[in-house]
Scaffold this active site. Structure first.
Site, short mmCIF file in Angstrom:
data_model
loop_
_atom_site.label_atom_id
_atom_site.label_comp_id
_atom_site.label_asym_id
_atom_site.label_seq_id
_atom_site.Cartn_x
_atom_site.Cartn_y
_atom_site.Cartn_z
N TYR A 1 2.41 -0.71 6.30
CA TYR A 1 1.50 -0.59 4.96
C TYR A 1 0.10 -0.17 6.05
O TYR A 1 -0.79 0.79 5.35
CB TYR A 1 1.42 -1.78 4.31
CG TYR A 1 0.46 -1.50 3.15
CD1 TYR A 1 0.89 -0.88 1.85
CD2 TYR A 1 -0.56 -2.20 3.02
CE1 TYR A 1 0.43 -1.01 0.79
CE2 TYR A 1 -1.32 -2.28 1.55
CZ TYR A 1 -0.81 -1.62 0.73
OH TYR A 1 -1.62 -1.55 -0.40
N LYS B 1 -2.46 3.09 5.35
CA LYS B 1 -3.54 3.21 4.81
C LYS B 1 -4.60 3.58 5.73
O LYS B 1 -5.70 4.06 5.34
CB LYS B 1 -3.76 1.83 4.23
CG LYS B 1 -2.95 1.16 3.07
CD LYS B 1 -3.10 2.16 1.78
CE LYS B 1 -1.90 1.78 0.62
NZ LYS B 1 -2.43 2.53 -0.34
#
Ligand code: NAI
Length: 245
Positions: free
Chosen positions: A153, A157
């Site tokens: 993640y 990002k």
């Protein structure tokens, strides 16, 4: 109304942050194309907007899929321009690095990062031609400071930030701005999965001592999409109760 006459596409808008962003954009007069992977959720948000007197349509599409996304955007562009793109769709598949499966890595990178390429490339030419566009990409403070259990993640990002700054430079002379919002921990289905222990740890890290809400994010999206923000591009703005200051 700040966005009267504009057409906005919001990805992953069937619930959570995307839903509230869609309601806020419609509330400022934009016609909102509500995308989600889950068709009934996209439909219900479009209905909610119409019931409140706004304009909306729902479009089911998996934005991680290049061809499907290109087809979705072609279909929209046949009928309307796309003035505003909010790349919001995102997922988590958390695990410590040593236990992370290859599929957890691939899925998160596809949905969170490749979707940005798929959607942004598909609207970029049309925005350049019309010499107007507003792109807001939803990253996370995890992409700035990291978070245990979220290597996939966090990588996705951080990737959004590099991608957005590059596209912001490429489109800057064409009246198209590209900015990133990095939320902290926001109360949605995504954060409901947290254990009590994780929640306590989290609270300790937030100077404001509360989780954020989607309503904390949406006004900034509206502002960045408005004419008032025409000289702001390539920025990453944290909305996080002070975590990553
Ligand atoms: P959520 O899980 O409540 O909503 C995400 C929506 O995206 C869902 O409706 C889901 O069906 C849709 N979606 C997932 N994969 C998709 C795909 N391939 N194609 C189309 N739609 C798809 O999540 P939430 O919390 O609203 O998150 C929205 C964005 O904000 C995500 O990018 C997330 O990473 C980001 N974010 C969320 C934070 C939080 O604390 N909730 C913090 C920081 C960033």
């Amino acid at each position: 109304m700040l966005l009267k006459g504009k057409v906005a596409l919001v990805t992953g808008a069937g619930r959570g942050i995307g839903r509230i962003i869609s309601l806020a954009l419609a509330g400022e007069g934009a016609m909102v194309m509500v995308n989600d992977y889950i068709e009934e959720n996209a439909k219900s948000v479009a209905e909610e907007i119409k019931a409140a007197g706004g304009e909306a349509e729902s479009i089911q599409c998996n934005v991680a899929n290049f061809e499907e996304t290109a087809d979705m955007i072609k279909a929209i562009l046949k009928k309307n321009p796309v003035d505003i793109l909010i790349n919001n769709a995102g997922i988590t598949r958390d695990n410590l690095l040593v236990r992370m499966k290859e599929s957890d890595w691939d899925e998160v990178l596809s949905v969170n990062l490749k979707s940005m390429f798929n959607c942004t490339q598909a609207v970029a030419k049309a925005m350049m031609k019309q010499r107007y566009g507003r792109i807001v990409n939803i990253a996370s403070i995890v992409g700035l400071i990291g978070n245990e259990g979220q290597a996939n993640y966090a990588a996705s990002k951080s990737g959004i930030i590099g991608f957005s700054k590059t596209v912001a430079r490429e489109l800057a002379t064409r009246g198209v701005t590209v900015n990133v919002i990095a939320p902290g921990f926001i109360q949605t289905a995504m954060t409901e999965k947290l254990s009590d222990e994780a929640r306590e740890k989290l609270f300790a890290s937030i100077p404001m001592k509360r989780l954020g809400t989607p309503e904390d994010i949406a006004p900034l999206v509206v502002f960045l999409c408005s004419d008032k923000a025409g000289y702001i591009t390539g920025q990453v703005i944290n909305v996080d109760g002070g975590i990553a200051m």
